[in-house]
Design a protein around this motif. Sequence first.
Motif, PDB file in Angstrom:
ATOM      1  N   ALA A 145       0.833  -1.206   0.000  1.00 55.85           N
ATOM      2  CA  ALA A 145       0.000   0.000   0.000  1.00 55.85           C
ATOM      3  C   ALA A 145       0.867   1.255   0.000  1.00 55.85           C
ATOM      4  O   ALA A 145       0.547   2.249  -0.662  1.00 55.85           O
TER       5      ALA A 145
ATOM      6  N   ARG B 204      -0.874   7.526   7.565  1.00 53.88           N
ATOM      7  CA  ARG B 204      -2.195   7.160   7.049  1.00 53.88           C
ATOM      8  C   ARG B 204      -2.447   5.652   7.192  1.00 53.88           C
ATOM      9  O   ARG B 204      -3.507   5.216   7.635  1.00 53.88           O
ATOM     10  N   LEU B 205      -1.451   4.852   6.817  1.00 56.23           N
ATOM     11  CA  LEU B 205      -1.632   3.397   6.884  1.00 56.23           C
ATOM     12  C   LEU B 205      -1.739   2.925   8.331  1.00 56.23           C
ATOM     13  O   LEU B 205      -2.490   2.012   8.652  1.00 56.23           O
TER      14      LEU B 205
ATOM     15  N   LEU C  10      -5.100   3.086   9.877  1.00 50.91           N
ATOM     16  CA  LEU C  10      -6.039   2.030   9.471  1.00 50.91           C
ATOM     17  C   LEU C  10      -5.585   0.644   9.940  1.00 50.91           C
ATOM     18  O   LEU C  10      -6.241  -0.347   9.656  1.00 50.91           O
ATOM     19  N   SER C  11      -4.447   0.564  10.625  1.00 50.52           N
ATOM     20  CA  SER C  11      -3.897  -0.736  10.970  1.00 50.52           C
ATOM     21  C   SER C  11      -4.342  -1.186  12.364  1.00 50.52           C
ATOM     22  O   SER C  11      -4.027  -0.533  13.358  1.00 50.52           O
ATOM     23  N   PRO C  12      -5.059  -2.292  12.448  1.00 52.02           N
ATOM     24  CA  PRO C  12      -5.457  -2.800  13.770  1.00 52.02           C
ATOM     25  C   PRO C  12      -4.234  -3.079  14.654  1.00 52.02           C
ATOM     26  O   PRO C  12      -4.256  -2.806  15.859  1.00 52.02           O
TER      27      PRO C  12
END
Lengths: 395, 371
Positions: A305, A374-375, A378-380
């Motif tokens: 990504a 940003r990533l 969104l990362s658990p």
Amino acid sequence: MEIYADNAATTKICPAALSEMTRVSAEVYGNPSSPHTAGQNAARTLWDARERVARLIGASPREITFTSCGTEADNQAILSAVNADKTKKHIVSTRIEHHAVLRPLEALARNGYEITPVGVGRDGTVDPADVARAIRPDTALVSVMFANNEIGTVQNIAEIGERCREAGVLFHTDAVQAVGHLPIDVGAMNVDFLTASAHKFHGPRGAGFLYARSGTALSSLLLGGGQERGRRAGTENLPAIAGMAAALEQSCAHMTENAERMTALRDRIIDGILSSVPHSILNGARDCRLPNNVSVAVEDAGAEAMILLLDGMGIAVSSGAACAAGAGEPSHVLQSVGLPPELVRCVLRITPGEELTEPQADRIIASVAAAAARLRELSPGWNAKIRGEQPFIIQ
Amino acid sequence: MSKALIAMSGGVDSSVAAYLMKEAGYDCVGVTMRLFTNDEAAVSREKSCCSVEDTEYARAVAFRLGFPYYVFDFSDDFRRKVIEPFIDAYENGRTPNPCIDCNRYLKFESLYRRAAELGCDTIVTGHYASVEKRDGRMALRKAADETKDQSYVLYSLTQEQLRHTVFPLGKTRKTETREIAASLGLLNAEKPDSQDICFVPDGDYAGVLEHLTGKAYPAGEIVDKYGKVLGMHGGIIHYTMGQRKGIGLAMPAPVYVTDIIPETNTIVVGANEDLFTRTLIAEDFNWIAYDTPPETLRAKAKIRYKQPEKDAEVFALPDGRVKIVFDEPVRAVTKGQAAVLYDDEGYILGGGTICAKGEDAPYGERDDETE
């Protein structure tokens, strides 16, 4: 403006190579094997390229065989070494070779050869003493890459060459990432076979060469005409070969200044990322490293990504070696330097070209930081670590 | 413009789905998920769905339609979320449906997250099923082409996932799909539908299990329902409920696998009528049509992929599990398979994994059982 920072994959062609290719394509149309004037012109162009390339690595022209690419040259070097003495069934190599070396070695292993892969340390370097210790009476070849395509670490080729010479064993180095970027003298380094590829030093795709020390026999991979003195059948790709020679001359002429500038920019990017992106680390040693290679693991920012986000910001980078299907196997190089599997997928390889400016280097740093943020949002996994439910891998 | 991530396999369906999204004005990104290494699946690259050739088909379609295309490696997630549970299920006497887990965890979890990372608000696949708005909720309905309907393997989708999902082929017949593909000159218009589990391409799942685990599954006894030993089997993983072929017993009348008991490594066989039960329990239940389901309802329940639904009374149990009591006994209720509930109009009410049947069913009433 786009920043192309994937020079380890391939480089932009330089004007000198392009104009030489155009000229040769248009004007030198003869076949070097033909006796007439057009053929003579082509043969002269070919010889001229051979001389120029040879001089730039400390070889003599007859020791240079032109190939279609680095992979071909690697294959030919390995095959030639084992054919040189069929009683020797052992090869020493490393765990971080390019697939163009690994795959032929695996094929040999399936045919009764024994391969000793020397390990590398956390810093990605091979200890020449380990190589020397792995050599046996039945060792046919030692193959150690000059500079790694993923993490950029540069091996002590001169010392390994010396050890091989002392032991009387043939020594091959895949120098695809090094030629045109680092000083190379095959004589002083005691190299018997050396592989290079034009498109890694601003030459065209479709041309490479194999240096084979005078006196070593080369087995041809292609059977056919007597081109390259019987060492490589097939009509020579003359425009690409001439372009390669022109590109190598350019690269070598500016090598010292380029290396100095690129090393400073490289360190600026490394320091910038490590300081602005928490929980990130550099892969491979900081010194003994290609001047333009930045390889960083950014925890919880998946490279697949990351690359696309950076692409969207006009920055072309890579995660590691390119692969035919577009998605690679987990990198054997990163595994070999002991990077945990969760981080292997979070590695960015940033290899800028000589045209890079300081503001562009800073833009790379800021973009990597923004994409990582940003990533991670969104990362658990990242969020669990932030909440203290899981430990960070990189402190 | 809405940005759509399209899961592309290189096959006809996902290629046409991509075309329809492009036509509908979406800003598209094509993605092929690399789910396993060939070594893991012990299959040749030519046969697997993640082969270079298939990604080349998908890539060619994306380039033809004029949008970017990427291959993403999800093999770690696939191993953890699909292959390991697949192994676990067989070792415990269940018969899993890995496509359901793949949709749930890979396409609509891993890929869904990737879509979010890349700023795509819509995820698209070539499944034959329909996402609709109904009574203020997102609903999942059978495809218009019932012969191709794949809603059964999608029952696990949440409201949130459904809101961001488009199945462009939901209203398309397979023949139309092939026509569209042919009219576009797609190379793969004539490619046969994939049938097998992607990592078990030749149907030899037991061989794949042995390869993956490196185990030789121990032989054990084959018994009848009274416990009388009739013979030996070569490992319980080779058996599924209702199986008749390959049991390896010489019996005067046909016998079928009626139970698999992993604790004792035993296969139970019996007559065909022994396979019929009216009751099952499903766990890990996802309700699509309700936030809180009614305690009881009428539904049509489907208990394997290629089998029509049967009328049933459904009880939502207090522990979240669901008891399904069929009006007529059904054959070979199989632990590990999905039980999916539909209403009369083909909307999915919910679905879960079968964990108990007939007399095993702890909430089952004995007088309801097969007689």
